[in-house]
Design an enzyme around this catalytic site. Structure first.
Site, PDB file in Angstrom:
ATOM      1  CE1 TYR A 158      -3.853   2.066   0.582  1.00  0.00           C
ATOM      2  CE2 TYR A 158      -2.868   3.248   2.415  1.00  0.00           C
ATOM      3  CZ  TYR A 158      -3.735   3.074   1.384  1.00  0.00           C
ATOM      4  OH  TYR A 158      -4.394   4.204   1.572  1.00  0.00           O
ATOM      5  CG  ASN A 160       0.667   2.955   4.780  1.00  0.00           C
ATOM      6  OD1 ASN A 160       0.951   2.081   4.180  1.00  0.00           O
ATOM      7  ND2 ASN A 160       0.302   3.392   5.804  1.00  0.00           N
ATOM      8  CE  LYS A 161       1.750  -1.670   5.222  1.00  0.00           C
ATOM      9  NZ  LYS A 161       0.609  -0.933   5.075  1.00  0.00           N
ATOM     10  CD  GLN A 162       8.805  -0.421   5.488  1.00  0.00           C
ATOM     11  OE1 GLN A 162       7.443  -0.857   5.117  1.00  0.00           O
ATOM     12  NE2 GLN A 162       9.113  -0.861   6.942  1.00  0.00           N
TER      13      GLN A 162
END
Ligand SMILES: Cc1ncc(COP(=O)(O)O)c(C=O)c1O
Length: 352
Positions: A158, A160-162
């Site tokens: 998603y 917002n992930k790394q």
């Protein structure tokens, strides 16, 4: 992406195969299976280790709701146990104590990118599905990348992930039979050696598109740089918040080194978190309470039979945690502004 669009093969194509191959090689696992989301990956991984109706799965109440929901999808019961106060990951002693003859699997969560003590959980000899959705880049105490120990580990992509593919996920594992179940069930129950419209088990559409896989390949090229930027922002926060009366998240603990995902500080119990959030918002800084305890949510309280007060560490973290703005491009000046605004809000709160 343009190459994929021109090729006409928008799903089940070479970009997905290449993305999986490179992801597995980065983590050092035999297999990596791309899926449509982290949640889908958790569902498939639980199915693949044999969890089903009537089973119990021991997991963390301090998580994003998807880890417990995935247990419900299988018809099993989530059994919550409290977390360690530093890492906020599941407490292995509490897991051992909660084990029954119906325990079919353990689902530790590497929350906020912190490696759970999976090495200790392995000693219990039960199947493990690791929720590493927030933990790309984390390294465990044995120097193994989180997700690289061989039992199914799930990552989420998603935004917002790394790293991101818009929506998407990946399941890593070493076991061929687990790989086979996941490869089939993500594609409507069609094994890789079966023909179009042939299906021999219940499956889902949990495929990742070729377009998303193409984005994933570029993100993998940039991943080390993006992880380093996140670490640098965390270090800036640690320096800027020195002297402010909040507990800071640690970069390492006995379980290993965090892959920075969010920057969540813990406010003193005496401070009203909502008033701090409002003060920061008035200064143009968006902060969030983070994370609400899962066993207090209606559907999960009902399914697990857990009650308020049962998991004090989780509930304290859930009521006192505050996520500060955190993303790779955050500058030193911006971090300083957040820190100063937080310090001012804290001193106003204590004067009030
Ligand atoms: C701990 C955790 N588990 C599971 C998920 C689910 O991942 P997704 O949003 O890709 O379904 C997320 C992220 O959203 C997460 O943070």
């Amino acid at each position: 992406m343009v190459e994929v669009l021109r090729s006409g093969q928008l799903s089940l194509g070479p970009k997905t195969v290449e993305f999986e191959r490179r992801f597995a090689s980065r983590l050092g696992t035999e297999h990596a299976m791309a899926v449509s989301s982290g949640t889908a990956g958790l569902h498939l991984a639980l199915n693949a280790v044999g969890v089903g109706p009537g089973d119990e799965v021991i997991t963390s109440p301090f998580s994003f709701v998807a880890s417990a929901n995935a247990i419900l999808y299988t018809g099993a019961k989530p059994v919550f146990v409290d977390v360690d106060p530093i890492s906020l990951t599941i407490d292995p002693d509490a897991v051992a104590a909660a084990r029954t003859e119906r325990t079919a699997a353990l689902l530790p969560v590497d929350i906020f990118g912190m490696p759970a003590r999976v090495d200790l959980l392995e000693k219990l000899g039960l199947p493990i599905v690791q929720d590493s959705c927030e933990a790309l880049g984390a390294i465990d105490l044995e120097g193994i990348p989180v997700g690289g120990r061989g039992h199914p580990s799930v990552f989420g992509f998603y935004a917002n992930k790394q790293m991101t593919t818009g929506e998407g996920g990946m399941v890593t594992c070493n076991d061929d039979s687990i790989r086979d179940v996941i490869a089939s069930e993500r594609n409507q129950g069609r094994a890789v050696d079966m023909g179009w419209l042939d299906h021999d088990r219940l499956g889902y559409n949990y495929r990742l598109s070729e377009i998303a896989a193409a984005i994933g390949l570029v993100q993998l090229d940039r991943l080390d740089g993006m992880l380093a930027m996140r670490t640098a922002v965390a270090e800036l926060y640690a320096a800027a918040l020195e002297g402010v009366d909040v507990e800071l998240p640690v970069a390492t603990w006995e379980g290993g080194t965090r892959g920075w995902f969010v920057y969540v500080v813990t406010l003193p119990a005496s401070v009203d978190r909502d008033s701090i959030i409002l003060s920061l918002r008035a200064a143009g800084i968006d902060c969030k309470p983070y994370l609400p305890a899962l066993h207090l949510m209606g559907h999960l309280a009902e399914a697990s039979g857990s009650i308020p007060g049962e998991f004090p560490v989780t509930e304290a973290a859930g009521s006192r945690g505050l996520a500060l703005p955190f993303f790779p491009g955050l500058t030193e000046t911006e971090v300083a502004r957040v820190a100063q605004s937080l310090a001012a809000a804290m001193s106003n709160a204590s004067d009030a």
